[in-house]
Write a protein that holds these residues in place. Structure first.
Motif, PDB file in Angstrom:
ATOM      1  N   PRO A   1     -37.561  13.674 -34.792  1.00  0.00           N
ATOM      2  CA  PRO A   1     -37.994  12.932 -36.179  1.00  0.00           C
ATOM      3  C   PRO A   1     -38.033  13.891 -37.137  1.00  0.00           C
ATOM      4  O   PRO A   1     -38.423  15.135 -36.875  1.00  0.00           O
ATOM      5  CB  PRO A   1     -39.214  12.507 -35.410  1.00  0.00           C
TER       6      PRO A   1
ATOM      7  N   GLY B   1     -39.670  14.586 -40.684  1.00  0.00           N
ATOM      8  CA  GLY B   1     -40.559  13.929 -41.963  1.00  0.00           C
ATOM      9  C   GLY B   1     -40.172  14.567 -43.451  1.00  0.00           C
ATOM     10  O   GLY B   1     -39.019  13.916 -43.688  1.00  0.00           O
TER      11      GLY B   1
ATOM     12  N   HIS C   1     -40.467  20.184 -44.191  1.00  0.00           N
ATOM     13  CA  HIS C   1     -41.095  21.347 -44.920  1.00  0.00           C
ATOM     14  C   HIS C   1     -41.331  22.420 -43.441  1.00  0.00           C
ATOM     15  O   HIS C   1     -41.967  23.287 -43.881  1.00  0.00           O
ATOM     16  CB  HIS C   1     -42.258  20.983 -45.330  1.00  0.00           C
TER      17      HIS C   1
ATOM     18  N   SER D   1     -45.131  14.760 -44.742  1.00  0.00           N
ATOM     19  CA  SER D   1     -45.297  13.598 -44.290  1.00  0.00           C
ATOM     20  C   SER D   1     -46.504  13.373 -43.506  1.00  0.00           C
ATOM     21  O   SER D   1     -46.878  14.357 -42.752  1.00  0.00           O
ATOM     22  CB  SER D   1     -44.231  13.007 -43.590  1.00  0.00           C
TER      23      SER D   1
ATOM     24  N   TYR E   1     -50.755  28.992 -35.480  1.00  0.00           N
ATOM     25  CA  TYR E   1     -50.685  27.636 -36.164  1.00  0.00           C
ATOM     26  C   TYR E   1     -49.088  27.332 -35.898  1.00  0.00           C
ATOM     27  O   TYR E   1     -48.266  28.060 -36.773  1.00  0.00           O
ATOM     28  CB  TYR E   1     -51.073  27.460 -37.357  1.00  0.00           C
TER      29      TYR E   1
HETATM   30  C1  LIG Z   1     -45.525  24.033 -49.284  1.00  0.00           C
HETATM   31  C2  LIG Z   1     -46.139  24.093 -47.911  1.00  0.00           C
HETATM   32  C3  LIG Z   1     -47.581  23.889 -48.099  1.00  0.00           C
HETATM   33  C4  LIG Z   1     -48.075  23.649 -46.678  1.00  0.00           C
HETATM   34  N1  LIG Z   1     -49.317  23.380 -46.603  1.00  0.00           N
HETATM   35  C5  LIG Z   1     -49.995  23.055 -45.656  1.00  0.00           C
HETATM   36  C6  LIG Z   1     -51.438  22.814 -45.469  1.00  0.00           C
HETATM   37  O1  LIG Z   1     -52.048  22.964 -46.226  1.00  0.00           O
HETATM   38  N2  LIG Z   1     -52.016  22.593 -44.199  1.00  0.00           N
HETATM   39  C7  LIG Z   1     -51.251  22.431 -43.120  1.00  0.00           C
HETATM   40  O2  LIG Z   1     -51.715  22.237 -42.013  1.00  0.00           O
HETATM   41  N3  LIG Z   1     -49.781  22.624 -43.222  1.00  0.00           N
HETATM   42  C8  LIG Z   1     -49.406  22.947 -44.340  1.00  0.00           C
HETATM   43  N4  LIG Z   1     -47.869  23.107 -44.436  1.00  0.00           N
HETATM   44  C9  LIG Z   1     -47.223  23.014 -42.932  1.00  0.00           C
HETATM   45  C10 LIG Z   1     -46.857  21.674 -42.867  1.00  0.00           C
HETATM   46  O3  LIG Z   1     -47.890  21.002 -42.533  1.00  0.00           O
HETATM   47  C11 LIG Z   1     -45.979  21.759 -41.623  1.00  0.00           C
HETATM   48  O4  LIG Z   1     -44.899  22.589 -41.751  1.00  0.00           O
HETATM   49  C12 LIG Z   1     -45.575  20.336 -41.348  1.00  0.00           C
HETATM   50  O5  LIG Z   1     -45.017  19.923 -39.948  1.00  0.00           O
HETATM   51  C13 LIG Z   1     -44.430  19.658 -42.247  1.00  0.00           C
HETATM   52  O6  LIG Z   1     -44.370  18.442 -42.549  1.00  0.00           O
HETATM   53  P1  LIG Z   1     -43.207  17.462 -42.914  1.00  0.00           P
HETATM   54  O7  LIG Z   1     -43.454  16.147 -43.212  1.00  0.00           O
HETATM   55  O8  LIG Z   1     -42.259  18.352 -43.831  1.00  0.00           O
HETATM   56  O9  LIG Z   1     -42.450  17.586 -41.268  1.00  0.00           O
HETATM   57  P2  LIG Z   1     -40.789  18.079 -40.875  1.00  0.00           P
HETATM   58  O10 LIG Z   1     -40.713  19.558 -41.286  1.00  0.00           O
HETATM   59  O11 LIG Z   1     -39.883  17.075 -41.206  1.00  0.00           O
HETATM   60  O12 LIG Z   1     -41.507  18.006 -39.311  1.00  0.00           O
HETATM   61  C14 LIG Z   1     -42.192  18.943 -38.647  1.00  0.00           C
HETATM   62  C15 LIG Z   1     -42.156  18.699 -37.159  1.00  0.00           C
HETATM   63  O13 LIG Z   1     -43.055  17.435 -37.045  1.00  0.00           O
HETATM   64  C16 LIG Z   1     -42.082  16.724 -36.294  1.00  0.00           C
HETATM   65  N5  LIG Z   1     -42.374  15.331 -36.665  1.00  0.00           N
HETATM   66  C17 LIG Z   1     -42.092  14.740 -37.758  1.00  0.00           C
HETATM   67  N6  LIG Z   1     -42.214  13.522 -38.313  1.00  0.00           N
HETATM   68  C18 LIG Z   1     -42.843  13.232 -37.004  1.00  0.00           C
HETATM   69  C19 LIG Z   1     -43.319  12.055 -36.392  1.00  0.00           C
HETATM   70  N7  LIG Z   1     -43.270  10.772 -37.222  1.00  0.00           N
HETATM   71  N8  LIG Z   1     -43.837  11.978 -35.209  1.00  0.00           N
HETATM   72  C20 LIG Z   1     -43.631  13.082 -34.393  1.00  0.00           C
HETATM   73  N9  LIG Z   1     -43.210  14.331 -34.787  1.00  0.00           N
HETATM   74  C21 LIG Z   1     -42.739  14.093 -36.138  1.00  0.00           C
HETATM   75  C22 LIG Z   1     -40.692  17.082 -36.533  1.00  0.00           C
HETATM   76  O14 LIG Z   1     -39.676  16.909 -35.625  1.00  0.00           O
HETATM   77  C23 LIG Z   1     -40.893  18.497 -36.699  1.00  0.00           C
HETATM   78  O15 LIG Z   1     -41.081  19.059 -35.303  1.00  0.00           O
HETATM   79  C24 LIG Z   1     -47.320  23.498 -45.443  1.00  0.00           C
HETATM   80  C25 LIG Z   1     -45.724  23.697 -45.555  1.00  0.00           C
HETATM   81  C26 LIG Z   1     -45.406  23.867 -46.739  1.00  0.00           C
HETATM   82  C27 LIG Z   1     -43.922  24.021 -46.886  1.00  0.00           C
END
Ligand SMILES: Cc1cc2nc3c(=O)[nH]c(=O)nc-3n(C[C@H](O)[C@H](O)[C@H](O)COP(=O)(O)OP(=O)(O)OC[C@H]3O[C@@H](n4cnc5c(N)ncnc54)[C@H](O)[C@@H]3O)c2cc1C
Length: 480
Positions: free
Chosen positions: A96, A98, A101, A163, A437
């Motif tokens: 999956p 999101g 990021h 997401s 983390y």
């Molecule tokens: C600019 C920036 C700021 C950030 N700030 C914070 C913060 O303040 N606090 C914090 O905790 N983190 C923070 N992060 C880290 C972020 O929370 C994680 O990297 C998060 O996983 C990214 O979410 P995404 O929607 O981009 O998911 P993706 O990068 O697309 O996916 C992340 C992981 O989650 C899995 N996944 C995605 N959707 C689902 C779903 N529906 N069900 C099951 N698994 C799923 C994916 O397979 C992957 O393994 C930050 C990252 C960035 C780049």
């Protein structure tokens, strides 16, 4: 037509057909490889074109690239279950995705299928204590639905364009974690498609085993399609205090003091490279509604910051939550947003925090963090009802200790150096009782993960065997 599909169409998000794309209209579903079982018909679109696949082979880290065979833009939750069942039969991997990021390829899958969860981002229902959203919704979209009703999720990540499913998969820490725990501690119910392709609703009251293995479970046992998130009354405004400290010890002294009190609603610490060493900062926020801001003197009483350097402002609540948007604009305009991001994120216990952080500051050079890079150092108490798979150090008072590296170059040698440096920092943090983390940029072996999950490892393995016996889900973490 089910509500997911209707919402997708209303939002104009129906996927475009491109390249070798097969669509839902076909009586038979798409065929990926000749001689192989066809996919069943789908409501959404399976994109096989280079553009969609290349985008899904990248993430914010720009360090790891894995090309998938196709990208599913699901038109319904059933599509997710359908493709997972199909993949299980063929032992094909699924991830999956999101908002991509991740910084180390965690949402990628080589030769398998990426499910672009952004297609499932609808708001389904809202009450005064909860909102039900598709797991592909961004936190900014959740807020757009809740704030007009004076409601907010209790915990929001610093960056709102992540997401719901992506942050629940890792935990989700924010400025109010000291009061409310992680985002994964504030979710009331989840609809999950397991690795067996079964759709299961789980919560603290039903299917709790799955609920506990999905939250902060790195997408290993199921794909969250729908989440019921807790809501609380939202403040209208925020009085924000940017405080400066002369050294690490003084910053930590005030972090300890404030963590033990409820004086501020959100507190975050940071350490920034400065020409003459380091600048130590605290960003403290007090929420309020109406026209009378809180009393500055009583809020700042007893703190040890350099008061002459303090900056105090009043912002609308959303503007405060969206505070990273200005930095994003800046990094996009100077190109740094698009360079590799070898970030490291860890947790350190209070008893070791000063020695660990000061030793790392001695090692770090401005080049290791890059222009606008910083060290995050924020205190919080162990959440009362923690997500079992989130690994935290021993003790009650803990710190998020992160290296937000923003290199100004994409050269392989430099990125490689920083990824290796992350590993070395992680080893030192771990030796001091700290934990990872798992949104960090360096490779983790299966043994690393076993050590990481510690006493939860066997339970995690059992859950994997139970819910994803073919090991098809989310291979990017390289755990199973
Ligand atoms: C600019 C920036 C700021 C950030 N700030 C914070 C913060 O303040 N606090 C914090 O905790 N983190 C923070 N992060 C880290 C972020 O929370 C994680 O990297 C998060 O996983 C990214 O979410 P995404 O929607 O981009 O998911 P993706 O990068 O697309 O996916 C992340 C992981 O989650 C899995 N996944 C995605 N959707 C689902 C779903 N529906 N069900 C099951 N698994 C799923 C994916 O397979 C992957 O393994 C930050 C990252 C960035 C780049």
């Amino acid at each position: 037509m089910n509500s997911d599909r209707r919402a997708v169409l209303i939002a104009g998000l129906a996927a475009t057909v491109a390249g070798r794309t097969d669509s839902a209209a076909a009586d038979d579903g798409p065929l990926l490889r000749s001689g192989e079982e066809r996919l069943p018909p789908l409501h959404g679109t399976l994109c096989l074109d280079d553009e969609a696949r290349t985008a899904a082979a990248e993430d914010f880290g720009h360090i790891v690239q894995r090309m998938p065979e196709g990208v599913l833009r699901p038109g319904s939750n059933e599509d997710v279950a359908t493709i997972v069942r199909w993949a299980g039969n063929l032992r094909r991997k699924i991830a999956p995705m999101g908002q991509r990021h991740s910084v180390y390829g965690r949402a990628q899958v080589r030769d398998g299928i990426v499910i672009d969860m952004a297609s499932l981002r609808a708001v389904h229902e809202m009450r005064n204590d909860r909102i039900v959203v598709g797991a592909g919704a961004k936190w900014s979209e959740v807020l757009a639905a809740t704030l007009p009703h004076g409601l907010t999720p209790p915990v929001l990540t610093d960056y709102l364009e992540l997401s719901v499913g992506g942050t629940l998969a890792v935990g989700g820490i924010g400025g109010t974690t000291k009061r409310y725990g992680m985002q994964s501690d504030n979710v009331l119910e989840l609809d999950v498609v397991t690795g067996r392709g079964e759709t299961v609703t789980c919560s603290p009251l039903g299917n709790k085993g799955l609920y506990d293995m999905v939250r902060a479970g790195l997408g290993q046992v199921g794909i969250v399609t729908r989440a019921t998130l807790k809501l609380i009354p939202a403040p209208q405004k925020v009085r924000r205090y940017l405080l400066t400290y002369r050294d690490l010890a003084t910053l930590l002294k005030d972090q300890r003091l404030l963590a033990a009190e409820n004086r501020f609603d959100a507190v975050q610490g940071s350490i920034l490279p400065a020409p003459a060493g380091w600048t130590f900062r605290l960003d403290a926020a007090c929420y309020f509604s109406g026209d009378s801001p809180p009393d500055d003197n009583s809020l700042l009483g007893g703190l040890s910051d350099d008061r002459s350097a303090a900056t105090v402002s009043t912002l609308a609540y959303f503007d405060y939550l969206n505070r990273l948007a200005a930095l994003e604009r800046l990094l996009r305009s100077n190109g740094q947003w698009f360079y590799p991001h070898p970030w490291l994120t860890t947790f350190v216990g209070d008893s070791k925090v000063e020695s660990v952080v000061s030793a790392e500051l001695d090692r770090l050079t401005p080049k290791d963090l890059g222009t606008f890079g910083q060290v995050v150092l924020s205190a919080f108490y162990r959440p009362a009802a923690g997500s079992p798979l989130l690994q935290l150090p021993a003790g009650d008072l803990l710190y998020a200790f992160n290296l937000v590296r923003l290199p100004t170059t994409g050269t392989v040698i430099e990125v490689d150096r920083l990824v290796k440096a992350n590993r070395a920092v992680y080893e030192r943090v771990r030796a001091a009782g700290g934990t990872l983390y798992p949104v960090s940029a360096f490779p983790m072996s299966r043994d690393d993960w076993r050590r990481h999950f510690g006493s939860a490892w066997m339970q995690f393995c059992d859950a994997k065997q139970n819910f994803d016996p073919e090991h098809i889900l989310t291979p990017g973490y390289e755990i199973f």
